[in-house]
Scaffold this active site. Structure first.
Site: not given
Ligand code: URA
Length: 209
Positions: A104, A108, A200, A203
């Site tokens: 991302r 922008t 995440d 992660d």
């Molecule tokens: N990506 C992730 O790893 N977790 C989310 O909650 C949204 C996007």
């Protein structure tokens, strides 16, 4: 309009609950993502065409069925999608695997493709994109566009948790793409994480935080 298939099997729901737990460690999280991917893939491949063949069992000639027709490719979106690859290829070992990387742009806020390596014959294959979290849907839409630009006609999107916003986005942008998910969560937070979600996913799969 694309269909949303929620795989509400008790085993999937149970395993998603284990994923959500912040005390679930990297090893278990990774194993769960792979197992859940396998279950969702089982449903996402339900419409694969069959053909009848004859073969000899030790006792008799059997008329029996095998998968026929177009071949499959799985496309993990980097990097969290990699966590689903083992599960889906356990079910369909002959499938080829392509990779699409999307980030991302912080300025922008648009999704930018930084990597794409697809099987040479991708246009002749049906494709299933895999990414554990369908959040804003922007990466999903960019990955679908990338596959379409290579001539792929039949595309499905598989995730473990989706948000209402992400599903809306994919449905509006790519109404021909069916979505397969384990559960739809409540919403996105201000940082575009799915709530309650799992945090995440990348992660947690790779232990980077
Ligand atoms: N990506 C992730 O790893 N977790 C989310 O909650 C949204 C996007």
């Amino acid at each position: 309009m694309a269909n949303l298939h929620i795989i509400d099997h008790p085993l999937v729901q149970h395993k998603i609950s284990l994923l959500r737990d912040k005390n679930t460690g990297t090893k278990e999280f990774r194993e769960l993502v792979s197992e859940i991917a396998m279950f969702i893939c089982y449903e996402a491949t339900r419409d694969l065409p069959l053909k009848e063949i004859e073969l000899e069992t030790p006792l008799a000639v059997a008329k029996t069925k095998i998968i026929s027709g177009r071949k499959l490719a799985f496309i993990p979106i980097l990097r969290a999608g990699l966590g689903m690859t083992e599960g889906v290829t356990t079910l369909v070992p002959a499938a080829k695997i392509g990779h699409i990387g999307i980030f991302r742009d912080p300025q922008t806020h648009t999704s930018v493709k930084y990597y794409s390596k697809l099987p040479e014959d991708i246009a002749e294959r049906d494709a299933i994109i895999v990414d554990p979290m369908l959040a804003t849907g922007n990466s999903a839409c960019a990955a679908i566009s990338e596959l379409k630009s290579h001539g792929v006609k039949n595309i499905k999107f598989m995730c473990i948790i989706c948000s209402p916003e992400g599903v809306d986005n994919v449905r509006k942008t790519h109404p021909d793409v069916d979505i397969y998910a384990g559960v739809m969560d409540e919403k996105l937070n201000d940082e575009n994480y799915i709530v309650p979600g799992v945090g995440d996913a990348g992660d947690r799969i790779f232990g980077t935080k």
